[in-house]
Write an enzyme that holds these catalytic residues in place. Structure first.
Site, short mmCIF file in Angstrom:
data_model
loop_
_atom_site.label_atom_id
_atom_site.label_comp_id
_atom_site.label_asym_id
_atom_site.label_seq_id
_atom_site.Cartn_x
_atom_site.Cartn_y
_atom_site.Cartn_z
N PHE A 66 0.80 -1.22 0.00
CA PHE A 66 0.00 0.00 0.00
C PHE A 66 0.84 1.28 0.00
CE2 PHE A 66 -1.88 -3.14 3.05
CZ PHE A 66 -2.62 -3.81 2.10
N CYS A 67 1.95 1.26 -0.70
CA CYS A 67 2.86 2.40 -0.77
C CYS A 67 3.38 2.78 0.61
CB CYS A 67 2.21 3.59 -1.46
SG CYS A 67 1.75 3.25 -3.18
N ALA A 68 3.46 1.81 1.49
CA ALA A 68 3.97 2.01 2.85
C ALA A 68 4.89 0.85 3.19
CB ALA A 68 2.83 2.12 3.84
#
Length: 158
Positions: A66-68
């Site tokens: 999740f782009c994390a």
């Protein structure tokens, strides 16, 4: 509405021992969090869970980091050595082992009936009651049904 849906989903997912929900799992505090629940099913790849939900349940979720990436690696207890190995695999165009989670998001257009459908599909996945015909695209780290093909010309002509 979002808090009510989140609390409802947390109650239902918390009843499934094979499901690991991340973050605050208390339905009573749902009003203090977003309408987003990240989870994994023990022993089943997040990418496979996402594919089964999509192809067999018509349920849209997100899968991965999740782009994390740094946060998710910490959440999933990925060691520095494992992280270095994953980087080497990615550079070799193999994303098949990337850790991650499945994320379901709720908004004002969702209903408890839709959450019931999600939970029913999660229970089917836990029970192994889904097609065994999925293949992974190692370069993308995604699963799709074997022999799945979209005839784009059927929908789009240039």
């Amino acid at each position: 509405h979002e808090a009510e849906l989140t609390a409802y989903a947390l109650r239902k997912l918390n009843e499934i021992p094979e499901v690991q929900v991340y973050g605050d799992t208390n339905p009573d505090t749902a009003e203090r969090r977003l309408g987003v629940i990240s989870f994994n099913i023990n022993g089943v790849s997040h990418a496979l869970v996402s594919a089964v939900l999509s192809y067999e349940g018509a349920i849209g979720v997100r899968s991965g980091c999740f782009c994390a990436h740094t946060y998710v690696k910490s959440l999933l207890h990925v060691s520095d050595d494992e992280s270095a190995l994953l980087e080497r695999q990615i550079l070799a165009r193999d994303r098949s082992q990337i850790p991650g989670a499945v994320r379901a998001s709720f908004g004002l257009y969702n209903t408890t009936a839709e959450i019931d459908e999600l939970v029913a599909m999660v229970k089917k996945i836990v029970a192994g009651d889904y097609s065994d015909q999925y293949v992974m695209d190692k370069e993308k780290g995604e699963f799709r049904p074997n022999n799945y093909h979209v005839d784009f010309e059927k929908y789009f002509k240039f």
